[in-house]
Every structure is written in structure tokens, then in C-alpha cells.
Design an enzyme around this catalytic site. Structure first.
Site, short mmCIF file in Angstrom:
data_model
loop_
_atom_site.label_atom_id
_atom_site.label_comp_id
_atom_site.label_asym_id
_atom_site.label_seq_id
_atom_site.Cartn_x
_atom_site.Cartn_y
_atom_site.Cartn_z
N ASP A 79 0.87 -1.17 0.00
CA ASP A 79 0.00 0.00 0.00
C ASP A 79 0.91 1.22 0.00
OD1 ASP A 79 -2.22 1.55 -0.04
OD2 ASP A 79 -3.12 0.76 1.80
N ASP A 119 -3.58 7.21 -3.55
CA ASP A 119 -4.90 7.79 -3.81
C ASP A 119 -5.28 8.76 -2.70
OD1 ASP A 119 -4.76 5.46 -2.21
OD2 ASP A 119 -6.93 5.16 -2.33
N1 GUN Z 1 -6.30 1.02 3.19
C1 GUN Z 1 -7.55 1.09 3.69
N2 GUN Z 1 -8.31 1.95 2.95
C2 GUN Z 1 -7.52 2.42 1.97
C3 GUN Z 1 -7.73 3.32 0.88
O1 GUN Z 1 -8.81 3.87 0.67
N3 GUN Z 1 -6.64 3.56 0.06
C4 GUN Z 1 -5.44 2.95 0.26
N4 GUN Z 1 -4.44 3.20 -0.59
N5 GUN Z 1 -5.23 2.11 1.28
C5 GUN Z 1 -6.25 1.85 2.12
#
Ligand code: GUN
Length: 573
Positions: free
Chosen positions: A87, A122
Site C-alpha cells: 500500500d 490515492d
Molecule cells: N487502506 C484502507 N483503505 C484504503 C484506501 O482507501 N486507500 C489505500 N491506498 N489504502 C487503504
């Protein structure tokens, strides 16, 4: 990168093929915090993890972790050689506010450390955000997705779908992201909904997003890690889940189950699903040191999560996912509310309804009546000598045909008995399967039934010594053969029963090659996944016949790969 093998509802059994191996979906990617390892890599594997998700922002911000990751790659850092998704730091911005990071900076870092799936930075849209602001944020997210897509290099790119609580924005976000070359679509901004048990909104957001998404790509549900949600989210079309919940819940002594959450304080007896430490009692667990206790509970949470993932996969295989979803939704008032959303969206869900399932469908409560299979066929026969508890009067000729065959209702169908095979029975089944008139159409002439001497079952239907159809015993429905395909072709109007392919590839289908989505020019929208169909050219020349293995709606939403498993081409049969 994503191959689908089976479906039920919008759920699919699939394979995501990464550089570091395959993810069999649906699956859960446990969140690994590189700073604090609650469970070891071996323990994660033992619990059932095929892949992991970690946070590239956390690694980037820690000098030591960053150095190791840059030197040995993220796989070396975590000592995990399977698929790793990262992420981007967006969630940290949701929790802590603004973060000092540029989208290209974090993308380049993810590329440098060799992740399998990297995520765009994002903009996290909160559920409370009003439309205008949410729209502005979405435009920014889309801009970042487009830029990241140009620069993704050889990693798979995950492009999150935002839009907050605004379903029209979710749909728009999904359509815009689908136009890019992104490889995975996570549905983002939903953690606050799950934290507040707002599962209705969660379901609405998933449905709105799926309506606009390229259906050939895997969908990830960000932050979904509670086993009570896997059946529902899979049913609505999510393929990947990730969550730190197994560890977070453990840190406050909470045990997860498919039916809810229990704090250790509330427990007197150890629930049967607990298998993280054989024979351990609640009292013994309570008396343990915090660190050991936390580890055992985290392990329990993950074991239960992966057990549910396997349960969902088995249900998709069996065609019993509806039954499982209903069961799970009945576990809490907040989940019960999702039934109303499913009811409202039934016209959408219906588009994915298959022509038959491996197992006989079952009603498990009042809400089952809303399912397409039950609402469409209940009392649909004017007369019938068999009284089915779900479908009312049904001709006994259909006593072994999906979905009227007994399954677990063996003792509940009045007048049910094994029927002998005769032409009338064959015609009733053909009329039910291919529409009224086709019973006569496919048997007009010197019809002959080939019945097994040993089992007394019908094997084949011949007409003037030519093979019209065979019978599938499991579902009591016919499988077309050449003469049957020709008769259906001659008696029906374009585009009924047809999958229209371009003239060039039709030559291959004539020789028995299967039909791929990209060569399809038109399709009968009434066809269902698993229906028998005929393959024709745009001039309606019959070239092959077989089984449609996707729904027409999936084709419209960008499905790729095989569409019709051709049984035979006209030149080969
Ligand atoms: N982890 C939990 N929700 C989100 C999200 O909306 N975007 C991202 N990139 N990671 C997340």
C-alpha cells in the site's frame, strides 16, 4: 494476469499470476507491519497465507527498513518469497492527516523494492465528505492513477476506487479507472464503514463500483479482514482482501469468528472453532502473559479467516454461495440489513445467474424467496403432478432436472419418484431448457432414445439416426450435439441462442476451437452462463456449438479469455 475458473453470484474462483507465484482467489493478504511482526512468516504460511500486503510508506519513512528494502528488495526484507502487495501511505493520511509524500516518489520506491502489486497514492475520501469535495478528491485520485499507470514499469498497479458514500461517484471512479491499464482495483475509503458496522453502505459501495469496473481484473476490498464479511464481499465480486484486523483485534483480546467477534472477557467457554492451541481453556488463555496471549489470538483470528476463505471457495465450487451468504448475514442485525440492499439490486445480481449450479439450491430463510432462482420459477407451471415445496406444481418429468431435482429435499417433494424415460419426458425437459416448442422441434421425425441397459438412464437422443443431444445426469438437462445445434439454429430467430463471432475466427471455431471474448461481435442477451449455445458468423452461418461459460453481462463489462467451450465445430462433428 487473472484467470477465472468458476463463478457464483458475482464471485469467482481465480488465479492472480504474479512474479512471485499465484494467488488463488478469493484470498486474504494479511497485513504485515515490518516494524512489529505479530506472527512469523512461517506462522502466516501455516495459517494459509499465499501472499502478504505491507506498507511501502512505513518502509520508506524508516531509514533502516528503507536501506534493507533497497538492497534486498521487499521480499528479502520480509523474508517472504511469495507474492507481496504494498500500500502507498494513503491509509496513514486517513489516520494521521496529511502525509509528506508525492505520488511518483512512492510509486518509484515500490518499483525499486520489487513489489508484485504496488498501489497508487490515492486520496482517501471519508464517508462524510460532501459531493463537491468528494468529486474534487476523486479527480485528483484519477489524475494520480493515470500518471502512475504511465510509469508503472513491470509491477502490477492497483488503482483504488474512491468516491466516498456517493454511489454515482463510485460508478464514475470505476469507469475512469477501468480505462487505464491498471491491473487490480481496490475499493477504498470503506474502513470507516466497516468500523461503524455500516454494512449496507459497504454493500452499496461495492455494487456501485462493480457496475463500472472492468470485470476481467481482480477487485480488492481495502481493509476488509473480518471473516463474517468474506462470503458477502466475494458474492458481490471482490477477489482480494487485506487487513491488519487479525493482529489489531488480538491486541485488545478480541477473537474473530464467522458469526461475530468475542472479547476474551465475555467468554466462559472456548468456542469450537478455536484451534490455535489444542485444548487451551478460556481460563488458561486469560492467565497467559499479554504477549503470548496476543500471539495465540492473532493466530486464531487468521486461522478462522482462512478457514472462511476456503469455505467461500468451496461454496463457489458447489454453487452454494447464496446459502452461505444468507447464513452469514443472519448473524447480526447490522448484517441483516444487507438483505434489503440485495433485494433492491436483484435485477443487477440476476444478470450473473447461471443456467445451473453443481448442487441443488436450498432455501435457508424467508429472504431466500428473493433469489432469482426462486422468484422466477415459483408457480411457473400451470399444472404438474409433483408438488415441490419451493416451486409449487412441477411436471414430474422434471423430477431429476435442475433446480427441481431433490438434493436435500428427498422427503419433501410430494409425488417425487424416479421417472421412466419416454419421448414425452424428453420433450418436457427440452421445452423447459430451450423454450416452448423445442421439445417438438428437436424430436420431429424418427426420434430414438438410447437408454443404458444397466442404469436405465437416458444417454442420447437421436433423430433419423443423427445425434441431437446427450443427457447430463447431474443436472437432468441436455447437452447439444450436431443435429440438435442445427435444429435449434434453423428454428430460432437471430440472435436467439447465438454467440456471433467475426468471420475470420469462425473458421477456427468450425474446426472445434473454443470461442474467446475478444472475437465476439454479438450475443443473445437472454443466454445465461452455462447455457448451451450455437456459434454463428455475422451472416448467421452455423459454425460450432458448445457451452457458454460467462454471462453476456460479463462480456459487456470487459471480460476476457474463453467465452464458449466449443463441443464441436460443424466441420469436425
Ligand atoms: N487502506 C484502507 N483503505 C484504503 C484506501 O482507501 N486507500 C489505500 N491506498 N489504502 C487503504
Amino acid at each position: 494476469m487473472f484467470e477465472i475458473s468458476k463463478r457464483d453470484g458475482l464471485a469467482r474462483l481465480g488465479k492472480v499470476k504474479t512474479k512471485h507465484g499465484i494467488l488463488d482467489t478469493p484470498t486474504l493478504l494479511p497485513v504485515v507491519n515490518p516494524k512489529i511482526l505479530t506472527l512469523s512468516m512461517d506462522e502466516l504460511k501455516e495459517c494459509g497465507a499465499q501472499g502478504l500486503i505491507t506498507n511501502s510508506y512505513i518502509i520508506y519513512k524508516n531509514i533502516e527498513l528503507k536501506e534493507v528494502a533497497e538492497e534486498k528488495g521487499v521480499h528479502g526484507l520480509l523474508n517472504w518469497n511469495g507474492p507481496i502487495m504494498t500500500d502507498s501511505g494513503t491509509f496513514q493520511s486517513h489516520v494521521y492527516g496529511e502525509i509528506d509524500m508525492q505520488p511518483d516518489e512512492i510509486l518509484n520506491f515500490q518499483k525499486n523494492i520489487g513489489v508484485d502489486i504496488g498501489t497508487v497514492l490515492d486520496v482517501f475520501c471519508e464517508p462524510e465528505t460532501r459531493f463537491e469535495e468528494a468529486k474534487k478528491e476523486l479527480d485528483e485520485t484519477q489524475k494520480r492513477i493515470e500518471e502512475s499507470d504511465k510509469n508503472k514499469g513491470s509491477i502490477f498497479l492497483a488503482a483504488p476506487i474512491q468516491g466516498g458514500r456517493h454511489l454515482d461517484l463510485r460508478l464514475k471512479a470505476a469507469k475512469m479507472a477501468s480505462k487505464t491499464g491498471a491491473d487490480v482495483f481496490p475499493i477504498g475509503g470503506v474502513v470507516p464503514l466497516m468500523e461503524k458496522n455500516n454494512f449496507e453502505k459497504l454493500a452499496e459501495v461495492i455494487i456501485a463500483s462493480k457496475k463500472g469496473l472492468d470485470i476481467s481484473k481482480p477487485v480488492h476490498l481495502f481493509g476488509c479482514g473480518h471473516p463474517m464479511l468474506f462470503a458477502l464481499a466475494s458474492f458481490l465480486g471482490c477477489d482480494l482482501f487485506d487487513s491488519a484486523s487479525y493482529a489489531k483485534f488480538a491486541s485488545r483480546d478480541s477473537l474473530m469468528f464467522t458469526w461475530g467477534t468475542k472479547n476474551l472477557d465475555e467468554l466462559e467457554e472456548m468456542p469450537g472453532e478455536f484451534s490455535a492451541a489444542t485444548g487451551l481453556t478460556v481460563k488458561e488463555l486469560k492467565e497467559m502473559k499479554k504477549e503470548s496471549r496476543q500471539k495465540i489470538i492473532a493466530k486464531h483470528n487468521l486461522i478462522v479467516s482462512f478457514a472462511e476463505i476456503r469455505r467461500v471457495k468451496q461454496a463457489i465450487h458447489d454453487g452454494l454461495l447464496w446459502e452461505l451468504v444468507e447464513n452469514r448475514l443472519r448473524n447480526s442485525p447490522a448484517l441483516m440489513k444487507v438483505f434489503a440492499i440485495l433485494k433492491r439490486e436483484m435485477d443487477w445480481i440476476r444478470k450473473f445467474e447461471p443456467a445451473y449450479r453443481y448442487k441443488t439450491p436450498m432455501k435457508t430463510g424467508n429472504e431466500s424467496d428473493w433469489r432469482p432462482i426462486f422468484s422466477k420459477l415459483t408457480n411457473s407451471f400451470k399444472s404438474g403432478d409433483m408438488v415441490h415445496p419451493y416451486f409449487g406444481k412441477v411436471p414430474s418429468h422434471l423430477s431429476e432436472t435442475y433446480p427441481f431435482h431433490p438434493g436435500l429435499l428427498q422427503n419433501d417433494i410430494e409425488g417425487w419418484k424416479m421417472q421412466d424415460w419416454n419421448l414425452e419426458r424428453v420433450r418436457t425437459i427440452l421445452d423447459y431448457q430451450f423454450g416452448k416448442g423445442n421439445g417438438k422441434n428437436l424430436t420431429a421425425g424418427k426420434a430414438e432414445l438410447i437408454i443404458s441397459r444397466k442404469t436405465k438412464r437416458l444417454r442420447n437422443l437421436l433423430l433419423d439416426d443423427e445425434h441431437v443431444a446427450s443427457l447430463s445426469h447431474r443436472r437432468g438437462m441436455f447437452i447439444l450435439q450436431k443435429r440438435g445445434a442445427e435444429l435449434i439454429h434453423r428454428s430460432s430467430k437471430f440472435p436467439q441462442f447465438r454467440v456471433v463471432v467475426n468471420s475470420e475466427t469462425a473458421e477456427f471455431n468450425k474446426k472445434g476451437k473454443s470461442v474467446f471474448c475478444k472475437f465476439i461481435e454479438d450475443i443473445d442477451s437472454q443466454l445465461k452462463c452455462m447455457d448451451e449455445c450455437i456459434i454463428v458468423t455475422p451472416n448467421d452461418e452455423l459454425v460450432a456449438f458448445g457451452k457458454l461459460i460467462i454471462s453476456p453481462k460479463e462480456l459487456e463489462l470487459g471480460q476476457q479469455g474463453m467465452a464458449v467451450r466449443v463441443r464441436s465445430g460443424i466441420e469436425t462433428s
